[in-house]
Design an enzyme around this catalytic site. Sequence first.
Site, PDB file in Angstrom:
ATOM      1  CB  SER A  41      -8.099   3.784   2.674  1.00 43.46           C
ATOM      2  OG  SER A  41      -7.273   3.179   3.642  1.00 43.46           O
TER       3      SER A  41
ATOM      4  CB  SER B 239      -8.432   0.870   5.533  1.00 46.45           C
ATOM      5  OG  SER B 239      -9.096   2.069   5.313  1.00 46.45           O
TER       6      SER B 239
ATOM      7  CE  LYS C 173      -3.893   2.025   2.581  1.00 46.57           C
ATOM      8  NZ  LYS C 173      -4.789   1.878   3.740  1.00 46.57           N
TER       9      LYS C 173
HETATM   10  N1  GLN Z   1     -13.301   4.324   6.080  1.00 43.97           N
HETATM   11  C1  GLN Z   1     -12.666   4.798   7.252  1.00 43.97           C
HETATM   12  C2  GLN Z   1     -12.267   6.249   7.074  1.00 43.97           C
HETATM   13  O1  GLN Z   1     -12.594   6.797   6.089  1.00 43.97           O
HETATM   14  C3  GLN Z   1     -11.484   3.940   7.588  1.00 43.97           C
HETATM   15  C4  GLN Z   1     -10.278   4.250   6.825  1.00 43.97           C
HETATM   16  C5  GLN Z   1      -9.108   3.430   7.240  1.00 43.97           C
HETATM   17  O2  GLN Z   1      -9.235   2.398   7.911  1.00 43.97           O
HETATM   18  N2  GLN Z   1      -7.922   3.896   6.868  1.00 43.97           N
HETATM   19  O3  GLN Z   1     -11.652   6.825   7.896  1.00 43.97           O
END
Ligand code: GLN
Length: 474
Positions: free
Chosen positions: A148, A172, A72
């Site tokens: 994400s 995410s 990532k």
């Molecule tokens: N969807 C969540 C957010 O927008 C989690 C994102 C994540 O785990 N990096 O913050």
Amino acid sequence: MNVAELTIAQLREAYLTKSLTPAEVLTSLASEIDRKDPSIGGYLSYDLDRALVDAAGCDLSLPLGGVPIAIKDLINVEGHPCSCASKMLEGKYTSPYDATVVRKLRAAGAIPFGRTNMDEFAMGSSNENSGIKPCHNPHDTSRIPGGSSGGSAAVIASHTAIAALGTDTGGSIRQPASHCGVVGLKPTYGRVSRYGLVAFASSLDQCGPMTKTVADAARLLEVISGGCDRDSTCLNDEVPRYTEAVGRDIKGLRIGLPSEYFAAGLNPQVKEKVESAIRLLESLGAEVIPVSLPNTEHAVATYYVIATAEASANLARFDGVRYGHRAEAGDLIELYKKSRAEGFGDEVKRRIILGTYVLSSGYYDAYYLRAQKVRTLIRRDFDDAFTKVDLIASPVSPTPAFKMGEHHSDPLSMYLADIYTISANLAGICGISIPCGTVNVDGKALPVGLQLLGKPMGEMDLIRAGHAHEVAAQ
Ligand code: GLN
């Protein structure tokens, strides 16, 4: 044989029987990426030449010897660009060092290969916030892959990677794994070092494996876990042999079903799939017990106060002076303002503004301090539940992957879809998403994930139950 379709276990077998070499694997992965990824957008970049140099020096007798791992794009890999899918860093930052997880991967013989797309600075649930390019769900390219870590999930599902690393601050790893039909494991907070991850919310972030099978997730987790003298929140205790949990039976394992996670808002088709996965676990000898997590209704609000507060502090360093895009400006204040205005996308700005607001002197007690107290209540809900059960089972996401653009103009509706994943981060516990079938939407089979949540340091049970389900569901 399409090399990119192999699991880590199969690839290792092929190396040990000398039917493949790492250079062959990297070269065929690169051509699969060139062929397939333009319509998926899972990769931001890859560097075949550099990977071939790494491959020439790697020791195939090591646990991940010769295994390429997609990374990532917020994890530092020495000498590689690291953009966090943001214009703020794209083309402006090359990592001067390896993150601890990358160092551990290399020590186990793995080869970091390819940087995966993501929501900008990991803020989002759909990958639509990538500041570089969109990423599509391989099962239906008009839909989101989740986020994400959408790129990491999409490259595994589209068979342009063997396995990947993602990060999970509020879901995410698990949510994109669920939407793309792959395995994603969020370790317990402190299990895996955060050193070298570009921080989003430091009290919630964890790095973890995204793979084709639970056994592969166990292999990767075993390698990346463990102490790090550069992350004081990382536990130094001995890492359990996670791979030994693979194949253990689940007789007598107590699985809790939280009523709050099967309530209104859950898509009926998703509910049906998750319930049948739980029945399968029951048929394998698990005991299913109702539990309650009464503070679930406060989880989304609590998370979006704490995560934005921490993000507003963590992202202060991207100011055009210390890091990132530097705008043309007449004076210093204008330089800060313009650099940040030009470098960050809308969602990142929204979160920085929100986080700065909840930390401001007049509102700190009303929002940030209160959210910290509710966080404690959420953690206690899990502590109570785990006195009765070993694992908790639930959906990962209330719906299958949605259409690109469906929630984009309504951030709140997107935040609300994080309801089942966020609490695990607030409580610091571990969780896994495993594929549990597909539902038919508009003529396309869309994957659904089963979430299993474990006690702090309960990854052995996640792997044991996840693998048992995977085998029985085949
Ligand atoms: N969807 C969540 C957010 O927008 C989690 C994102 C994540 O785990 N990096 O913050």
